[in-house]
Design a protein around this motif. Structure first.
Motif, PDB file in Angstrom:
ATOM      1  N   ASP A   1     -93.891  41.123  21.835  1.00  0.00           N
ATOM      2  CA  ASP A   1     -93.448  42.502  22.574  1.00  0.00           C
ATOM      3  C   ASP A   1     -94.023  42.656  23.790  1.00  0.00           C
ATOM      4  O   ASP A   1     -95.001  43.337  24.168  1.00  0.00           O
ATOM      5  CB  ASP A   1     -93.754  43.737  21.527  1.00  0.00           C
ATOM      6  N   ASN A   2     -93.274  42.053  24.734  1.00  0.00           N
ATOM      7  CA  ASN A   2     -93.618  42.312  26.196  1.00  0.00           C
ATOM      8  C   ASN A   2     -92.860  41.538  27.227  1.00  0.00           C
ATOM      9  O   ASN A   2     -91.622  40.863  26.765  1.00  0.00           O
ATOM     10  CB  ASN A   2     -95.170  40.989  26.341  1.00  0.00           C
ATOM     11  N   ASP A   3     -92.583  41.922  28.426  1.00  0.00           N
ATOM     12  CA  ASP A   3     -91.731  41.528  29.354  1.00  0.00           C
ATOM     13  C   ASP A   3     -91.204  40.154  29.365  1.00  0.00           C
ATOM     14  O   ASP A   3     -90.255  39.861  29.548  1.00  0.00           O
ATOM     15  CB  ASP A   3     -92.048  42.190  30.622  1.00  0.00           C
ATOM     16  N   THR A   4     -92.424  39.571  29.439  1.00  0.00           N
ATOM     17  CA  THR A   4     -92.227  38.168  29.526  1.00  0.00           C
ATOM     18  C   THR A   4     -91.253  37.409  28.428  1.00  0.00           C
ATOM     19  O   THR A   4     -90.263  36.686  28.675  1.00  0.00           O
ATOM     20  CB  THR A   4     -93.510  37.146  29.627  1.00  0.00           C
ATOM     21  N   ALA A   5     -91.707  37.834  27.265  1.00  0.00           N
ATOM     22  CA  ALA A   5     -91.048  37.272  26.093  1.00  0.00           C
ATOM     23  C   ALA A   5     -89.340  37.990  26.044  1.00  0.00           C
ATOM     24  O   ALA A   5     -88.548  37.262  25.786  1.00  0.00           O
ATOM     25  CB  ALA A   5     -91.736  37.821  24.838  1.00  0.00           C
ATOM     26  N   TYR A   6     -89.436  39.194  26.358  1.00  0.00           N
ATOM     27  CA  TYR A   6     -88.266  39.863  26.335  1.00  0.00           C
ATOM     28  C   TYR A   6     -86.990  39.236  27.355  1.00  0.00           C
ATOM     29  O   TYR A   6     -85.910  39.058  27.157  1.00  0.00           O
ATOM     30  CB  TYR A   6     -88.329  41.205  26.596  1.00  0.00           C
ATOM     31  N   ALA A   7     -87.679  38.813  28.535  1.00  0.00           N
ATOM     32  CA  ALA A   7     -86.834  38.279  29.667  1.00  0.00           C
ATOM     33  C   ALA A   7     -86.469  36.775  29.063  1.00  0.00           C
ATOM     34  O   ALA A   7     -85.224  36.462  29.450  1.00  0.00           O
ATOM     35  CB  ALA A   7     -87.688  38.094  30.856  1.00  0.00           C
TER      36      ALA A   7
END
Length: 529
Positions: A347-353
């Motif tokens: 659950d973080n921006d890098t993984a979401y992106a």
């Protein structure tokens, strides 16, 4: 189950880009000959003792550089951190300690504050079947000053990584697949699972009965003794939390400080670990969809969460008609939902992106456009659709199938897939699908009945899509002297040293430093991370 307990429920909690084995190892991952020595090459001669394992407990460990060559990234990280490596000799079959042996590879960063040294901290990053030998550097960093007081020890469990290898020569790194949209798809999934099991019997049948959690726990105790420790501390993520429960049960009195992060409830541990995770995965998917909708100008997947979710459904519908062409791969209805599942553990921006780029690529393929996959998607598809990570899936399956028997009748799975599909058409056919354990030999030992209580520190996020929060609550009730750290509001698998929560990390490190559990359970907000 980093911490990967399946879909990249395997990989480990290591803070690195969301891809690698953890990105594709939803639940599990083969090639290579098993090397079995006739006798323990590093073990000291047996001493006059009633201990049948004396030759293993008192063996001399030959510490050496961890660097295998100029392209060994893991070895370089370990070398830079001042780690050293060794091979520990253990019996293949603990009922026959004078028989065939295998080696278990370990790494160690020694304590730099010997005056206040606590002891050895053994690590397991999950899987099952995940490599942990390379984890001491980042764990040591996460421990801050507390790490100076420990020998931090990474272990590649039996048949994993640099340990004696096991490989069933699979065409994939994972047995996890979706059941498809109809009976014909389910029959294809059944044939796939049966073929994977057949390959393991063919290539590794003589060792499969000994690829189990109980034997891994026995190996841990040999490592403890070979390190000269009376007791060991332990940090286990995901499946590693179950391994920790088994070790503490089989070897009472030999644990010091125990941290279990991403907690598997023992009554739910079996080859179908993903069953029941559909709501948590759906919640995580919705959270990602909201994040992606707010970035429509970047990813073009929809301006609302509903539109983004509709794009995911459209990809699955298109793959059911005709496999999608993505780079050199053909991605069908059995694979698309596994890719989605693998995108939902961090659950973080890098993984979401990374996941949003993958969905954008798959949607373009669904629309008939030529696609060169983004790095995350390329690695995930490579893991699922070629044999380069065959050994990972092989070991993962062998452990799960060797620990607990699975239903054998395909009709059982078909009925449950149909029932689950009605509740969640994307995830239900994955989490309830048949796997190779349906065609495996029965386990050699009964599952471990976990002890009644242990003063351990448990850690779990409320939205963990792999080891759901209820598992941590279950173990907390089983172990009244334990304490639970809850990370509230995060769809995150593996927390300590991974998510970036100062609240969680400080609490864990205080326990590791003092040996004193918090006086009460602790709740940390994700917004305070």
């Amino acid at each position: 189950m980093t911490g990967s307990t399946f879909p990249a429920v395997s990989g480990g909690p290591r803070p690195r880009p969301l891809v690698s084995r953890a990105a594709a190892g939803v639940a599990l991952c083969l090639v290579g000959a098993l090397t079995l020595a006739a006798s323990p090459t590093t073990a000291a001669p047996a001493r006059a003792s009633a201990d049948p394992l004396a030759r293993y407990h008192h063996q001399h460990l030959a510490w050496k550089s961890c660097l295998l060559g100029p392209d060994d990234a893991t070895g370089k990280e370990l070398q830079q951190a001042g780690a050293e490596c060794a091979d520990v000799t253990v019996p293949l079959n603990y009922d026959d300690p004078r028989g065939r042996t295998i080696t278990v590879a370990i790494s160690r960063i020694r304590a730099t504050d010997p005056a206040r040294r606590v002891g050895a901290l053994l690590l397991n990053g999950g899987g099952p079947g995940g490599q942990t030998l390379g984890d001491p550097p980042w764990v040591r960093t996460s421990m801050r000053q507390t790490g100076e007081r420990y020998d931090v020890v990474g272990v590649d469990p039996r048949f994993v990584g640099r340990s004696t290898p096991l490989d069933c020569h699979w065409p994939t790194g994972s047995f996890i697949r979706g059941a498809g949209t109809g009976r014909a798809g389910f029959d294809r999934a059944t044939a796939f699972a049966e073929e994977l099991a057949r390959r393991c019997r063919t290539f590794e049948g003589d060792v499969l009965p000994y690829v189990t959690t109980r034997n891994t726990a026995r190996d841990m105790d040999v490592i403890r003794a070979a390190l000269g420790e009376r007791r060991i501390s332990y940090l286990g993520y995901s499946y590693g939390s179950y391994l920790g429960q088994v070790y503490a049960t089989m070897f009472p009195g030999r644990t010091d400080r125990v941290v279990l992060d991403g907690v598997v409830a023992p009554d739910r541990y079996n080859p179908r670990l993903l069953r029941g995770t559909e709501p948590a995965n759906r919640h995580a998917l919705q959270g990602w969809a909201a994040w992606t909708a707010a970035r429509h100008t970047t990813y073009g997947l929809g301006r609302t969460p509903g539109a983004v979710l509709a794009a995911v459904d459209r990809i699955q519908t298109a793959a059911a008609r005709t496999p999608l062409r993505i780079g050199d791969h053909r991605v069908d209805e059995h694979v698309v939902p596994v890719v989605v599942l693998n995108g939902l553990s961090q659950d973080n921006d890098t993984a979401y992106a990374a996941f949003a780029q993958a969905v954008r690529d798959m949607r373009r393929a669904a629309d008939g456009h030529p696609v060169t996959p983004s790095p995350w998607l390329a690695e995930a598809l490579g893991f699922l659709l070629d044999g380069s990570d065959s050994s990972y899936g092989s070991v993962q399956s062998a452990i799960l199938c060797g620990d607990v028997a699975a239903p054998r009748d395909p009709e059982t799975y078909w009925r449950e897939v149909q029932q689950a599909r009605a509740q969640d058409a994307l995830f239900g056919p994955v989490t309830n699908d048949i796997g190779p354990c349906a065609f495996w030999e029965p386990p050699r030992e009964r599952p471990t009945t976990i002890r009644d209580d242990l003063p351990a520190l448990l850690v779990n996020a409320t939205g963990d899509p792999r080891t759901t929060y209820e598992g941590a609550r279950t173990v907390r009730r089983m172990w009244p002297s334990s304490r639970l750290i809850t990370l509230r509001g995060a769809d995150q698998h593996a927390v300590f040293g991974v998510f970036g929560s100062a609240c969680v990390d400080t609490t864990v490190n205080a326990y590791l430093a003092t040996g004193h559990l918090p006086s009460t359970d602790v709740t940390c907000d994700r917004t305070a991370a």
